[in-house]
Write a protein that holds these residues in place. Structure first.
Motif, PDB file in Angstrom:
ATOM      1  N   GLY A 192     -10.214  10.196  -3.354  1.00  0.00           N
ATOM      2  CA  GLY A 192      -9.790  10.153  -1.561  1.00  0.00           C
ATOM      3  C   GLY A 192      -9.305   8.790  -1.144  1.00  0.00           C
ATOM      4  O   GLY A 192      -8.571   9.018  -0.320  1.00  0.00           O
ATOM      5  N   PHE A 193     -10.205   8.286  -2.098  1.00  0.00           N
ATOM      6  CA  PHE A 193      -9.401   6.295  -0.796  1.00  0.00           C
ATOM      7  C   PHE A 193      -8.199   5.577  -1.903  1.00  0.00           C
ATOM      8  O   PHE A 193      -7.359   4.967  -0.961  1.00  0.00           O
ATOM      9  N   ALA A 194      -8.381   5.944  -3.295  1.00  0.00           N
ATOM     10  CA  ALA A 194      -7.236   5.768  -3.903  1.00  0.00           C
ATOM     11  C   ALA A 194      -5.750   6.033  -3.122  1.00  0.00           C
ATOM     12  O   ALA A 194      -4.835   4.964  -3.286  1.00  0.00           O
ATOM     13  N   ALA A 195      -5.329   7.583  -2.648  1.00  0.00           N
ATOM     14  CA  ALA A 195      -4.720   8.020  -1.842  1.00  0.00           C
ATOM     15  C   ALA A 195      -3.957   7.034  -0.510  1.00  0.00           C
ATOM     16  O   ALA A 195      -2.763   7.092  -0.786  1.00  0.00           O
ATOM     17  N   VAL A 196      -5.081   6.227  -0.063  1.00  0.00           N
ATOM     18  CA  VAL A 196      -4.733   6.157   1.072  1.00  0.00           C
ATOM     19  C   VAL A 196      -4.390   4.371   0.976  1.00  0.00           C
ATOM     20  O   VAL A 196      -3.438   4.239   1.611  1.00  0.00           O
ATOM     21  N   ILE A 197      -5.254   3.918  -0.278  1.00  0.00           N
ATOM     22  CA  ILE A 197      -4.563   2.074  -0.142  1.00  0.00           C
ATOM     23  C   ILE A 197      -3.078   2.488  -1.676  1.00  0.00           C
ATOM     24  O   ILE A 197      -2.537   1.786  -1.525  1.00  0.00           O
ATOM     25  N   ALA A 198      -3.400   3.468  -2.643  1.00  0.00           N
ATOM     26  CA  ALA A 198      -1.928   3.538  -3.033  1.00  0.00           C
ATOM     27  C   ALA A 198      -0.902   3.710  -2.175  1.00  0.00           C
ATOM     28  O   ALA A 198       0.360   4.050  -2.501  1.00  0.00           O
ATOM     29  N   GLY A 199      -1.160   4.909  -1.823  1.00  0.00           N
ATOM     30  CA  GLY A 199       0.056   6.180  -1.211  1.00  0.00           C
ATOM     31  C   GLY A 199       0.459   7.525  -2.035  1.00  0.00           C
ATOM     32  O   GLY A 199       0.478   6.812  -3.199  1.00  0.00           O
ATOM     33  N   ALA A 200       0.244   8.040  -1.211  1.00  0.00           N
ATOM     34  CA  ALA A 200       0.609   8.938  -1.857  1.00  0.00           C
ATOM     35  C   ALA A 200       1.190  10.306  -1.616  1.00  0.00           C
ATOM     36  O   ALA A 200       2.298  11.426  -2.094  1.00  0.00           O
ATOM     37  N   GLY A 201       2.052   9.667  -0.799  1.00  0.00           N
ATOM     38  CA  GLY A 201       4.338  10.032  -0.667  1.00  0.00           C
ATOM     39  C   GLY A 201       3.655  10.990   1.434  1.00  0.00           C
ATOM     40  O   GLY A 201       2.847  11.166   1.275  1.00  0.00           O
ATOM     41  N   ALA A 202       4.703  11.102   1.706  1.00  0.00           N
ATOM     42  CA  ALA A 202       4.725  11.827   3.316  1.00  0.00           C
ATOM     43  C   ALA A 202       4.557  13.079   2.732  1.00  0.00           C
ATOM     44  O   ALA A 202       3.367  13.182   3.946  1.00  0.00           O
ATOM     45  N   THR A 203       4.952  14.143   1.880  1.00  0.00           N
ATOM     46  CA  THR A 203       4.686  14.851   1.995  1.00  0.00           C
ATOM     47  C   THR A 203       4.537  15.597   0.063  1.00  0.00           C
ATOM     48  O   THR A 203       4.819  14.171  -0.615  1.00  0.00           O
ATOM     49  N   ALA A 204       4.092  16.409   0.475  1.00  0.00           N
ATOM     50  CA  ALA A 204       3.318  17.043  -0.847  1.00  0.00           C
ATOM     51  C   ALA A 204       4.781  17.136  -2.039  1.00  0.00           C
ATOM     52  O   ALA A 204       4.645  16.641  -3.296  1.00  0.00           O
ATOM     53  N   LYS A 205       5.476  17.235  -1.739  1.00  0.00           N
ATOM     54  CA  LYS A 205       6.940  16.921  -2.464  1.00  0.00           C
ATOM     55  C   LYS A 205       7.495  15.171  -3.212  1.00  0.00           C
ATOM     56  O   LYS A 205       7.517  15.230  -4.419  1.00  0.00           O
ATOM     57  N   ASP A 206       6.862  14.961  -2.711  1.00  0.00           N
ATOM     58  CA  ASP A 206       7.638  12.948  -2.783  1.00  0.00           C
ATOM     59  C   ASP A 206       5.897  11.879  -3.587  1.00  0.00           C
ATOM     60  O   ASP A 206       5.785  11.414  -4.250  1.00  0.00           O
ATOM     61  N   TYR A 207       4.844  14.041  -3.591  1.00  0.00           N
ATOM     62  CA  TYR A 207       3.658  12.840  -4.893  1.00  0.00           C
ATOM     63  C   TYR A 207       3.959  12.178  -6.201  1.00  0.00           C
ATOM     64  O   TYR A 207       3.071  11.504  -6.214  1.00  0.00           O
ATOM     65  N   LEU A 208       4.737  13.207  -6.736  1.00  0.00           N
ATOM     66  CA  LEU A 208       4.334  12.906  -8.121  1.00  0.00           C
ATOM     67  C   LEU A 208       5.783  11.720  -8.148  1.00  0.00           C
ATOM     68  O   LEU A 208       5.603  10.629  -9.348  1.00  0.00           O
ATOM     69  N   GLY A 209       7.128  11.291  -7.217  1.00  0.00           N
ATOM     70  CA  GLY A 209       7.315   9.768  -6.970  1.00  0.00           C
ATOM     71  C   GLY A 209       6.095   8.735  -6.800  1.00  0.00           C
ATOM     72  O   GLY A 209       6.531   7.322  -6.633  1.00  0.00           O
ATOM     73  N   SER A 210       4.649   8.947  -5.992  1.00  0.00           N
ATOM     74  CA  SER A 210       4.261   8.233  -5.371  1.00  0.00           C
ATOM     75  C   SER A 210       3.248   7.395  -6.100  1.00  0.00           C
ATOM     76  O   SER A 210       3.222   7.632  -7.925  1.00  0.00           O
ATOM     77  N   PRO A 211       2.669   6.074  -6.115  1.00  0.00           N
ATOM     78  CA  PRO A 211       2.058   4.567  -6.887  1.00  0.00           C
ATOM     79  C   PRO A 211       0.874   6.202  -6.967  1.00  0.00           C
ATOM     80  O   PRO A 211       0.380   5.822  -8.213  1.00  0.00           O
ATOM     81  N   PHE A 212       0.111   6.723  -6.796  1.00  0.00           N
ATOM     82  CA  PHE A 212      -0.608   7.139  -6.242  1.00  0.00           C
ATOM     83  C   PHE A 212      -0.833   8.291  -7.349  1.00  0.00           C
ATOM     84  O   PHE A 212      -1.684   8.762  -8.257  1.00  0.00           O
ATOM     85  N   ALA A 213       0.124   8.458  -7.783  1.00  0.00           N
ATOM     86  CA  ALA A 213      -0.189  10.136  -8.477  1.00  0.00           C
ATOM     87  C   ALA A 213       0.660   9.644 -10.205  1.00  0.00           C
ATOM     88  O   ALA A 213      -0.558   9.882 -11.033  1.00  0.00           O
TER      89      ALA A 213
END
Length: 392
Positions: free
Chosen positions: A167-188
């Motif tokens: 949960g904290f890593a998603a904030v720090i690394a960035g999980a994407g602006a939308t659900a569709k952006d998740y796979l391309g995010s650093p957090f993924a």
């Protein structure tokens, strides 16, 4: 395909492998119900990988996102049910189902909250952490306190806590602006790599628990006579040394069913099997606590009585003989009695067990020669030793 997408595919394949492993193990495990729940857990949880791919490429995004959340969570709740079966713990499935539905509703409620914020990330990851925390608590309460059990608890706790950290890593690394952006995010990439390690660790530990049980059961089966339900010669030999090491006196009884060949000839092998089964059940039911009871031959049985002198052993043998002589054998005519003869020997100080068994065996033959259906005491160890010396 992104690095996160590749890891997602790897996680899916790993989960499918564990699904097949647990199904295979369930065919041999006494905890086959637990193994099947574990198989289902990995199969259902792996569906989230498919939904994650669909989020990135196929509308409607909201539906796939909710299904990805719900399937992963369902797999974790199934894991909790399986652990309940594994350790014979009472599980209220209605309560679990209610908690699961509340968590799914929470996932739907937070969907529109801004991603990459604690308001969204922590409520999203907390249900996973709590589901695995319930499994860890169940494993901790298990009556089994082995190293493997404790290692499983540690892994489940670690996996549970890792979801809070995500949960904290998603904030720090960035999980994407939308659900569709998740796979391309650093957090993924971080999320899927950590998930792969923990999936393998938990799956292997659960398999270890089940396989060790199978090995233990196979060992027991190799040491038990299936007809009488008593130990066989191997089981007796593997256990008697530990009892011999205790302070004495100890006694040994060897028994043989009388005229067993006649029983087989008259009533067939089924009749003979019935006589052996009945005698084995009687010995198991009447043997003192801590005694070893084994079938060491066709119709020959042995009892090792720890901390028992010859007087008590003789009284016990007479009681067994009397019980057997008046008891019918299920499966044979009610008027038929299958008697038994007994040889009893108290094991001398520092006397090897094989010498004591030889003396008890000689006493058994003396009982047979005296007309059967009787008990005879063995010669003292000193007498047998003197005869042995003279013979050599």
């Amino acid at each position: 395909m992104s690095g996160a997408g590749f890891l997602l595919a790897v996680n899916f394949l790993i989960a499918q492998c564990f699904f097949m492993f647990f199904l295979a193990v369930s065919a041999r495990s006494r905890n086959r119900v637990a193994a099947r729940w574990f198989a289902g857990s990995f199969a259902v949880a792996s569906l989230s990988a498919i939904f994650e791919f669909l989020i990135a490429y196929v509308p409607p995004v909201r539906l796939w996102a909710l299904l990805a959340f719900a399937s992963m969570l369902a797999g974790m709740f199934m894991l909790r049910v399986g652990i309940g079966h594994l350790y014979s713990l009472k599980t209220n499935r209605t309560v679990l189902a209610g908690i699961y539905l509340c968590f799914v509703a929470l996932g739907a409620f937070i969907y529109d909250l801004p991603r990459g914020t604690l308001q969204h990330a922590l409520p999203y990851q907390t249900p996973f952490a709590m589901a695995l925390g319930m499994s860890a608590w169940a494993a901790w309460r298990a009556p089994v306190k082995s190293f493997v059990n404790r290692a499983l608890v540690v892994l489940l706790v670690a996996t549970s806590l890792h979801f809070i950290l995500k949960g904290f890593a998603a904030v720090i690394a960035g999980a994407g602006a939308t659900a569709k952006d998740y796979l391309g995010s650093p957090f993924a990439l971080v999320s899927q790599s950590m998930g792969a390690v923990l999936i393998v660790a938990v799956g292997l530990m659960l398999l270890c628990v089940l396989v060790l049980e199978i090995v233990a059961d196979e060992k027991v089966n190799a040491e038990v006579d299936p007809l009488s339900g008593l130990l066989n010669r191997r089981g007796f030999d593997n256990r008697v040394d530990a009892l011999m090491a205790q302070s004495g006196p100890h006694s040994i009884l060897i028994s043989d069913l009388d005229r067993f060949k006649s029983v087989n000839d008259t009533y067939g092998h089924q009749g003979g099997d019935a006589a052996i089964r009945a005698f084995g059940e009687m010995l198991k039911a009447t043997a003192p606590e801590g005694a070893l009871v084994a079938r060491i031959g066709g119709e020959e049985f042995v009892l090792f009585l720890p901390r028992t002198g010859k007087e008590a052993a003789l009284l016990f043998a007479h009681a067994l003989r009397a019980t057997r002589s008046v008891s019918p054998v299920p499966g044979l005519p009610s008027t038929v009695r299958v008697t038994a003869s007994f040889g009893v020997a108290e094991i001398g100080r520092n006397e090897p067990l094989r010498f004591a068994m030889r003396r008890a065996d000689d006493a058994l033959y003396a009982a047979k020669n005296a007309g059967r259906d009787c008990v005879r005491e063995a010669e003292a160890p000193a007498v047998v030793l003197e005869v042995f010396k003279q013979a050599n």
